[in-house]
Design a protein around this motif. Structure first.
Motif, PDB file in Angstrom:
ATOM      1  N   ASP A 188       0.828  -1.215   0.000  1.00 41.22           N
ATOM      2  CA  ASP A 188       0.000   0.000   0.000  1.00 41.22           C
ATOM      3  C   ASP A 188       0.857   1.258   0.000  1.00 41.22           C
ATOM      4  N   ILE A 189       1.927   1.234   0.801  1.00 41.53           N
ATOM      5  CA  ILE A 189       2.836   2.379   0.855  1.00 41.53           C
ATOM      6  C   ILE A 189       3.540   2.518  -0.497  1.00 41.53           C
ATOM      7  N   LEU A 190       3.992   1.400  -1.042  1.00 39.43           N
ATOM      8  CA  LEU A 190       4.709   1.421  -2.309  1.00 39.43           C
ATOM      9  C   LEU A 190       3.820   2.019  -3.398  1.00 39.43           C
ATOM     10  N   GLN A 191       2.559   1.627  -3.380  1.00 36.16           N
ATOM     11  CA  GLN A 191       1.628   2.132  -4.394  1.00 36.16           C
ATOM     12  C   GLN A 191       1.474   3.645  -4.293  1.00 36.16           C
ATOM     13  N   VAL A 192       1.317   4.135  -3.067  1.00 39.27           N
ATOM     14  CA  VAL A 192       1.178   5.583  -2.881  1.00 39.27           C
ATOM     15  C   VAL A 192       2.443   6.284  -3.363  1.00 39.27           C
ATOM     16  N   PHE A 193       3.592   5.721  -3.045  1.00 40.97           N
ATOM     17  CA  PHE A 193       4.860   6.327  -3.438  1.00 40.97           C
ATOM     18  C   PHE A 193       5.016   6.365  -4.957  1.00 40.97           C
ATOM     19  N   VAL A 194       4.779   5.203  -5.584  1.00 33.57           N
ATOM     20  CA  VAL A 194       4.967   5.070  -7.027  1.00 33.57           C
ATOM     21  C   VAL A 194       4.111   6.089  -7.790  1.00 33.57           C
ATOM     22  N   ARG A 195       2.948   6.413  -7.223  1.00 29.79           N
ATOM     23  CA  ARG A 195       2.058   7.349  -7.899  1.00 29.79           C
ATOM     24  C   ARG A 195       2.417   8.803  -7.636  1.00 29.79           C
ATOM     25  N   SER A 196       3.395   9.046  -6.738  1.00 29.83           N
ATOM     26  CA  SER A 196       3.730  10.450  -6.459  1.00 29.83           C
ATOM     27  C   SER A 196       5.050  10.893  -7.089  1.00 29.83           C
ATOM     28  N   ILE A 197       5.653  10.051  -7.912  1.00 34.78           N
ATOM     29  CA  ILE A 197       6.907  10.483  -8.547  1.00 34.78           C
ATOM     30  C   ILE A 197       6.738  10.559 -10.063  1.00 34.78           C
ATOM     31  N   ALA A 198       7.491  11.475 -10.648  1.00 33.07           N
ATOM     32  CA  ALA A 198       7.426  11.644 -12.101  1.00 33.07           C
ATOM     33  C   ALA A 198       8.144  10.485 -12.771  1.00 33.07           C
ATOM     34  N   ILE A 199       7.495   9.850 -13.735  1.00 29.45           N
ATOM     35  CA  ILE A 199       8.095   8.703 -14.388  1.00 29.45           C
ATOM     36  C   ILE A 199       9.156   9.140 -15.405  1.00 29.45           C
ATOM     37  N   PHE A 200       8.912  10.279 -16.043  1.00 27.37           N
ATOM     38  CA  PHE A 200       9.913  10.799 -16.986  1.00 27.37           C
ATOM     39  C   PHE A 200      10.489  12.099 -16.429  1.00 27.37           C
ATOM     40  N   PRO A 201      11.715  12.047 -15.890  1.00 28.34           N
ATOM     41  CA  PRO A 201      12.247  13.237 -15.226  1.00 28.34           C
ATOM     42  C   PRO A 201      12.556  14.372 -16.210  1.00 28.34           C
ATOM     43  N   VAL A 202      12.502  15.576 -15.695  1.00 21.86           N
ATOM     44  CA  VAL A 202      12.828  16.765 -16.471  1.00 21.86           C
ATOM     45  C   VAL A 202      14.276  16.689 -16.945  1.00 21.86           C
ATOM     46  N   GLY A 203      14.494  17.011 -18.213  1.00 24.02           N
ATOM     47  CA  GLY A 203      15.858  17.057 -18.731  1.00 24.02           C
ATOM     48  C   GLY A 203      16.230  15.864 -19.590  1.00 24.02           C
ATOM     49  N   ILE A 204      15.387  14.829 -19.620  1.00 25.53           N
ATOM     50  CA  ILE A 204      15.719  13.704 -20.486  1.00 25.53           C
ATOM     51  C   ILE A 204      15.113  13.930 -21.874  1.00 25.53           C
ATOM     52  N   THR A 205      15.746  13.318 -22.861  1.00 23.79           N
ATOM     53  CA  THR A 205      15.293  13.469 -24.236  1.00 23.79           C
ATOM     54  C   THR A 205      14.538  12.212 -24.641  1.00 23.79           C
ATOM     55  N   VAL A 206      13.408  12.414 -25.308  1.00 25.13           N
ATOM     56  CA  VAL A 206      12.563  11.269 -25.646  1.00 25.13           C
ATOM     57  C   VAL A 206      12.151  11.316 -27.110  1.00 25.13           C
ATOM     58  N   LEU A 207      11.804  10.139 -27.626  1.00 27.33           N
ATOM     59  CA  LEU A 207      11.234  10.034 -28.961  1.00 27.33           C
ATOM     60  C   LEU A 207       9.734   9.819 -28.793  1.00 27.33           C
ATOM     61  N   LEU A 208       8.940  10.647 -29.461  1.00 30.16           N
ATOM     62  CA  LEU A 208       7.490  10.494 -29.366  1.00 30.16           C
ATOM     63  C   LEU A 208       7.003   9.493 -30.410  1.00 30.16           C
ATOM     64  N   ASN A 209       5.798   8.988 -30.216  1.00 30.93           N
ATOM     65  CA  ASN A 209       5.244   8.013 -31.158  1.00 30.93           C
ATOM     66  C   ASN A 209       5.058   8.612 -32.548  1.00 30.93           C
ATOM     67  N   THR A 210       5.062   9.942 -32.644  1.00 34.73           N
ATOM     68  CA  THR A 210       4.905  10.595 -33.932  1.00 34.73           C
ATOM     69  C   THR A 210       6.241  10.751 -34.657  1.00 34.73           C
ATOM     70  N   GLY A 211       7.324  10.307 -34.018  1.00 33.11           N
ATOM     71  CA  GLY A 211       8.643  10.394 -34.645  1.00 33.11           C
ATOM     72  C   GLY A 211       9.393  11.667 -34.318  1.00 33.11           C
ATOM     73  N   GLU A 212       8.780  12.534 -33.524  1.00 37.86           N
ATOM     74  CA  GLU A 212       9.451  13.775 -33.155  1.00 37.86           C
ATOM     75  C   GLU A 212      10.341  13.568 -31.933  1.00 37.86           C
ATOM     76  N   THR A 213      11.408  14.360 -31.852  1.00 30.81           N
ATOM     77  CA  THR A 213      12.296  14.285 -30.703  1.00 30.81           C
ATOM     78  C   THR A 213      11.988  15.450 -29.769  1.00 30.81           C
ATOM     79  N   ALA A 214      11.916  15.164 -28.474  1.00 25.29           N
ATOM     80  CA  ALA A 214      11.504  16.203 -27.534  1.00 25.29           C
ATOM     81  C   ALA A 214      12.237  16.069 -26.213  1.00 25.29           C
ATOM     82  N   LEU A 215      12.275  17.171 -25.501  1.00 31.03           N
ATOM     83  CA  LEU A 215      12.879  17.200 -24.177  1.00 31.03           C
ATOM     84  C   LEU A 215      11.763  17.303 -23.137  1.00 31.03           C
TER      85      LEU A 215
END
Ligand SMILES: [Fe+2]
Lengths: 356, 401
Positions: A279-306
């Protein structure tokens, strides 16, 4: 603002997020242009990556959950506490209470924010920074559990000082890379040593002291020192056992041996119900950002984004800044997509620096 | 002006010049031209007076404005973006905006947006409309120069079929008491026959509204598969609405579709489930479709909703077995098409049901939207550069805690 591993940092690059150095002081502040000398120094103190300004992306304004000033205050207080205990077996509780109070107040104000920055700590400062981050993560979990201010303060104090018993161990033991069974036993004494210090200290709640005693207990009873299980372990300790391990996993930073939040979630969840209270783990997991600020990602549309901003309500749907179109051409200027408003977009890949 | 420029050179650079010229002609501060794509949209050109990388307010807003113009396929005129409700939630400057869809062969292929500081007495709007008309032909051409070589082999007709197919999928998740729902489709380049639907059914006997969940896959590809999917959807909706038990729903669908299917030599697989909120009960039947995964929230144990049944179109009359399962707090059910488990990495390994189960387990503490994003991420990272050969569809139902 991009996360760049130190080995890729080149002279002339500009710092976008201050680097905390020895003694909790700002080593490099925002806007500083890096030169060879700095790179060498950063290597020496064990910084693994930096937040660097990227002219193709533009300025990224991000509100951290805790201001730089308060973060430094808490780091400094923690260092003082550790030094004082080492010298006198005692410490100043007023300083701790003030720092913890400031921290909790800020977190309560910034309750719509989410921890979304990767921390680039130096190897030397690991202990203090770890204590502070564990505290921030614990308080955020406590807030999600609906704690009132007083409970948050007790939780924060316990989280900040959870590893205080380490100070009482011989310093050479902590530097060793491999330990004999005998030495391991000694290390495993730190919860009790910490508890002894805190228990006797006036102004420290017994609930906080128990965090030090029980943070290595495991939910299934396989932990130490007592082998407590389930709800026998105090709720505060059940929180800190999650947050402390999480911070150790992600803390070293990209480029070092740290992992990204989603990988940390995978690893923590593997021990859900074994080491951690589900229960604690679940609450914790839902309170953190999964993709941190500053990482570069590829979107499903093929665009590159930060990733430029996190979303508390939808931790996997941050705001991203598209700076390269699907044909591979840089956009002038870039534009942002709020993934929470645009469900047809999603992140299909986290890009490493080499992919760019 | 536009004509002259495009005659000389129909390239991106020209469109950038057009944006700038349009701003000058209409004494406006910003102009953009967008292309609509099968998934998402692409900014072809942008000009902003005194634009800077450190203030992206208009550039960011422009994405939302252009998206709304192309989605609604209608003229947009906003006197003051800052006070307009449609764009609340986005940072808006006190500017007026005019957005005009660009249409070729009866479908929206892009749009042009103009941002201005003053009032418009109709002159601006008329001007932008005229430019949009002039741009249509050139833009239609550019769209195909712009797409990658791989996409080029897609015929225009296929693209239309694809967009119709996408428009047939549910746009919003229905709200059902006590559960969270989420879904994702990742279309392959070649058009496929994946289908899912979420239907609120009317149960006249109990007065309850149940939720029907259909996931299906037309065997075959291309326009025939897409057409059949469209037909199947209508039939399924009609039958499902009556809140019949899933085995009867499948029999009924088979009865309706069999003549068309058999004459074309086609068939479809389908899983149909009916969720009853007060009982937290899931009734289900399958017509030769992959069995969904079920994860028990309490124990983390994972299994399949195993059942058997012949695919739709196999015989004129078919009967199916009805199964049921009580769900508990935290339970997660994952419905999917074989595109998910058959996806391959560069060395030819399949993503496999075992990996899907693993990922589901690792993210079971997340909310449904995050669970879907993490499963997509893991899947796409596994696939790497491999071309996706089939549509991928999955639907997640989670019992709230
Ligand atoms: Fe410890």
């Amino acid at each position: 603002m991009r996360v760049i591993p130190l080995e890729k940092v080149k002279p002339g690059m500009v710092i976008e997020r201050p680097v905390i150095g020895l003694g909790g002081k700002v080593l490099l502040s925002r806007g500083v242009k890096i030169d060879e000398r700095y790179i060498k120094r950063l290597k020496e103190i064990g910084i693994s990556a930096l937040y660097i300004r990227d002219d193709n992306i533009g300025k990224v304004e991000y509100d951290d959950v805790v201001s730089e000033r308060t973060r430094l205050e808490v780091i400094n207080v923690t260092r003082d506490v550790m030094n004082n205990i080492r010298l006198t077996s005692d410490f100043d509780i007023k300083g701790v209470n003030k720092a913890v109070d400031d921290l909790v107040s800020e977190l309560l104000i910034s309750k719509d924010l989410v921890v979304a920055l990767v921390d680039m700590r130096s190897a030397n400062e690991k202990g203090f920074v770890h204590a502070v981050n564990t505290t921030v993560l614990s308080v955020i979990t406590g807030m999600a559990l609906g704690y009132n201010r007083d409970r948050l303060l007790q939780l924060a104090c316990g989280a900040l000082l959870h590893d205080i018993g380490i100070i009482m161990l011989p310093p050479e033991l902590l530097r060793k890379l491999s330990l004999s069974p005998e030495e391991n036993k000694q290390i495993m004494k730190h919860p009790e040593l910490g508890f002894e210090i805190l228990r006797k200290k006036e102004g420290v709640s017994l609930l906080s002291a128990h965090v030090a005693l029980q943070h290595h207990e495991k939910y299934d009873g396989s932990g130490y020192p007592r082998g407590l299980s389930g709800k026998e372990i105090s709720e505060f300790a059940r929180i800190v056992s999650v947050t402390a391990i999480y911070d150790n996993m992600v803390g070293v930073g990209i480029g070092g041996d740290g992992v990204l939040p989603h990988q940390a979630i995978e690893r923590l969840t593997a021990y859900s119900g074994k080491w951690f209270d589900p229960d604690i783990l679940q609450v914790f997991v839902r309170s953190i950002a999964i993709f941190p600020v500053g990482i570069t990602v590829l979107l499903n549309t093929g665009e590159t984004a930060l990733v430029t901003n996190a979303n508390k309500k939808f931790p996997s749907r941050p705001v991203v800044r598209v700076f390269r179109n699907r044909a591979g051409v840089n956009l002038n200027p870039p534009f942002e997509i709020d993934l929470a408003r645009n469900p047809e977009y999603f992140i299909q890949k986290i890009l490493k620096d080499d992919d760019l | 002006m536009v004509y002259r420029l495009l005659l000389e050179d129909n390239s991106e650079t020209t469109y950038a010049v057009i944006c700038k010229e349009v701003c000058r002609e209409f004494n406006s501060c910003c102009c953009s031209i967008w292309l609509k794509e099968i998934n998402g949209q692409q900014r072809l050109a942008y000009f902003e007076e005194k634009g800077s990388f450190d203030d992206l307010t208009i550039s960011n807003l422009d994405f939302e404005v252009s998206k709304s113009v192309m989605e609604n396929n209608s003229l947009l005129t906003v006197e003051n973006l800052h006070t307009d409700r449609r764009f609340s939630g986005v940072k808006t400057p006190p500017l007026g905006a005019i957005g005009v869809p660009i249409v070729a062969r009866n479908s929206v292929i892009g749009c042009i947006i103009l941002y201005h500081k003053g009032r418009d007495n109709g002159v601006l709007t008329d001007g932008v409309k005229r430019i949009a008309e002039n741009l249509a032909m050139g833009l239609d051409q550019v769209k195909y120069n712009f797409t990658t070589a791989r996409q080029e082999k897609l015929h225009k007709e296929l693209e239309i079929a694809r967009s119709i197919q996408q428009s047939l999928l549910p746009k919003h998740m229905p709200r059902v008491q006590g559960i969270r729902l989420g879904a994702r489709t990742i279309p392959a380049y070649e058009i496929g026959g994946d289908y899912y639907d979420l239907i609120i059914t009317d149960d006249h006997i109990t007065g309850n509204n149940n939720l029907g969940i259909a996931v299906g896959d037309v065997m075959g590809k291309g326009i025939p598969a897409a057409l059949l999917m469209a037909v199947a959807r209508t039939v399924i909706r009609l039958v499902a609405k009556r809140s019949l038990p899933p085995n009867e729903v499948l029999s009924e669908i088979n009865r309706s579709l069999f003549p068309d299917l058999s004459s074309q030599g086609m068939f479809l697989t389908m899983f149909y489930a009916l969720y009853n909120p007060p009982q937290k009960a899931l009734l289900y039947s399958t017509a030769g479709h992959n069995p969904p995964l079920i994860l028990e929230g309490s124990s983390g144990k994972i299994g399949l909703l195993r059942c058997r049944g012949i695919f739709i179109g196999g015989r004129p009359e078919l009967s199916y077995t009805l199964h049921s399962r009580k769900l508990k707090q935290g339970d997660i059910v994952l419905f999917y098409t074989d595109g998910l488990t058959e996806a391959r990495n560069p060395t030819g390994e399949r993503f496999d049901i075992r990996r899907v189960a693993e990922v589901l387990k690792e993210y079971r503490h997340c909310d449904v939207p995050a669970l879907i994003d993490c499963l997509s991420l893991r899947l796409m990272q596994f696939m790497g550069e491999t071309e996706q050969s089939d549509d991928i569809t999955f639907v997640i139902l989670k019992i709230e805690d």
